[in-house]
Design a protein around this motif. Structure first.
Motif, PDB file in Angstrom:
ATOM      1  N   GLY A 155       0.538  -1.167   0.123  1.00  0.00           N
ATOM      2  CA  GLY A 155      -0.240  -0.016  -0.080  1.00  0.00           C
ATOM      3  C   GLY A 155       0.940   1.189  -0.280  1.00  0.00           C
ATOM      4  O   GLY A 155       1.788   0.881  -0.702  1.00  0.00           O
ATOM      5  N   ARG A 173       2.044  -0.459  -6.842  1.00  0.00           N
ATOM      6  CA  ARG A 173       1.889  -1.491  -5.929  1.00  0.00           C
ATOM      7  C   ARG A 173       2.469  -3.262  -6.677  1.00  0.00           C
ATOM      8  O   ARG A 173       2.845  -4.228  -6.316  1.00  0.00           O
ATOM      9  N   SER A 228      -1.372  -4.075   5.746  1.00  0.00           N
ATOM     10  CA  SER A 228      -2.541  -3.207   4.876  1.00  0.00           C
ATOM     11  C   SER A 228      -3.343  -2.576   5.464  1.00  0.00           C
ATOM     12  O   SER A 228      -4.406  -4.146   6.167  1.00  0.00           O
ATOM     13  N   ASP A 233      -5.603  -4.700  -1.414  1.00  0.00           N
ATOM     14  CA  ASP A 233      -3.830  -4.916  -0.966  1.00  0.00           C
ATOM     15  C   ASP A 233      -3.812  -6.527  -0.412  1.00  0.00           C
ATOM     16  O   ASP A 233      -2.245  -6.535  -0.781  1.00  0.00           O
ATOM     17  N   TRP A 250      -2.906 -10.511   8.831  1.00  0.00           N
ATOM     18  CA  TRP A 250      -3.350  -9.534   7.642  1.00  0.00           C
ATOM     19  C   TRP A 250      -2.922  -8.270   9.601  1.00  0.00           C
ATOM     20  O   TRP A 250      -4.278  -8.542   9.937  1.00  0.00           O
TER      21      TRP A 250
END
Length: 389
Positions: A155, A173, A228, A233, A250
């Motif tokens: 990101g 990205r 992220s 992303d 995550w």
């Protein structure tokens, strides 16, 4: 031996014990219950009218490596000299014997275990480490797990640091994904050569500290800890991880409400937060206390985090309380700052609940742990009283 007697014991995993007793010996919890006999000679902590619960677990933080109140001289979170620095280790930047204010704030809030990681300037940022927050002479004496994962970032952050500010790769990205792919492929090739030529030393590749740091990722021993905020992303990171068969979690999951069911199907754990702050950049525009409920409803295993020093680490229980205000079940919120982060980190055999055989990390409060007016009155780590109000 230490006995905590008469309190309302929130075990987290085995219900609530009214007027319960917790026995501690040699740093471990030995007995928990309502009718536990206190051995003669034991030191007794009278917890009558108090709440007794496990020490909190912060799954994503930067305390100790970004010294609070210091400025650049204490800023050791980001090695912003290259977009991939897998060889750096958060343990080398933690100030264990400097009365660091972030570590002190965690202790006084009853946050007894923290996962400290490098920052998110680099696509590959280096190893994290899980430590206890009791003050020690050296950081080695604080360590519970090392390494805890390989920090990665997708990101805006790497794009801003390298593309916008330094006018170099990566600026997109696509570039971020390509960097992660390259380093994972290089590590895979390195491992294959070491295996192929293990009996022919003259043909072995030269030792490479950067690739060696990524070997535990390829072996499945540690996950990628992927910074992220946006749902798209994390999808990029998952795509790359699946190409190499590596695990990830995550980190932040600000847009977790957008893809909660997909994340649940993938079996990916989310560590949501920070939340008690403004929306300083576009990728955080959908920051909402409703997201934990969406993750829960979809069946995602998730923890709540502060990203300290992104926000003060002592706000961790307040973040959980705000999630309850916005629909998250109370018991789930308490688990999200105790046993669930311990499970995600792989340390639930040691911390996160009050159970026999676990580390004696205890938080004693004046009242409801999700009430901002409740005070932390005592913190015990490994059976030793480390803080008294």
């Amino acid at each position: 031996m230490l006995a905590i007697k008469g309190g309302r014991v929130l075990t987290i995993t085995k219900g609530v014990i009214e007027e319960g007793t917790v026995l501690i010996e040699d740093g471990k919890i030995t007995k928990v219950g309502k009718s536990v006999k206190v051995p003669k000679g034991a030191e007794v902590v009278d917890a009558s009218g108090k709440v007794v619960m496990p020490g909190l677990v912060e799954a994503h933080s930067h305390i100790g490596i970004w010294e609070e109140g210091i400025g650049w001289a204490g800023s050791d979170g980001n090695e912003m000299t290259a977009p991939a620095t897998p060889e750096v280790k958060a343990i080398d930047g933690i100030k264990a014997n400097a009365d660091e204010m972030g570590l002190r704030a965690a202790l006084e809030a009853g946050i007894t275990t923290v996962n400290i990681m490098p920052g998110s300037a680099n696509v590959i940022g280096g190893w994290g480490v899980v430590v206890k927050t009791a003050p020690k002479t050296t950081v080695e004496d604080m360590v519970l797990m090392h390494p805890s994962g390989m920090k990665c970032a997708f990101g805006e952050n790497p794009m801003r640091v390298y593309g916008a500010d330094k006018k170099q790769y990566p600026s997109t990205r696509m570039g971020e994904a390509a960097i992660l792919r390259k380093w994972l492929q290089d590590t895979k090739t390195y491992m294959e050569k070491k295996e192929r030529f293990k009996d022919e030393p003259e043909k072995l590749p030269d030792a490479n500290l950067q690739l060696e740091a990524l070997v535990p990722v390829l072996k499945g021993e540690i996950p990628l800890k992927v910074h992220s905020h946006r749902a798209d992303d994390i999808a990029i990171a998952v795509r790359v991880a699946e190409e190499f068969g590596v695990r990830l979690t995550w980190e932040h999951a600000t847009e977790g409400h957008r893809n909660a069911e997909w994340i649940a199907k993938k079996g990916i754990a989310a560590i949501w937060g920070p939340s008690l702050m403004s929306r300083p950049k576009w990728e955080m525009r959908e920051l909402s206390f409703k997201t934990p409920k969406a993750l829960y409803d979809a069946g995602v295993k998730f923890a709540i985090q502060t990203d300290s020093t992104g926000q003060d680490i002592s706000f961790l229980p307040i973040c959980a309380a705000m999630a309850v205000k916005h629909g998250l079940p109370r018991d789930v919120a308490l688990k999200a700052i105790t046993i669930t982060p311990a499970e995600i980190l792989g340390i639930a055999d040691r911390v996160g609940s009050i159970e026999e055989g676990k580390d004696a990390d205890i938080r004693i409060l004046s009242g409801d742990p999700l009430d901002v007016l409740s005070n932390v009155e005592m913190v015990i780590i490994d059976g030793k009283v480390e803080y008294k109000a």
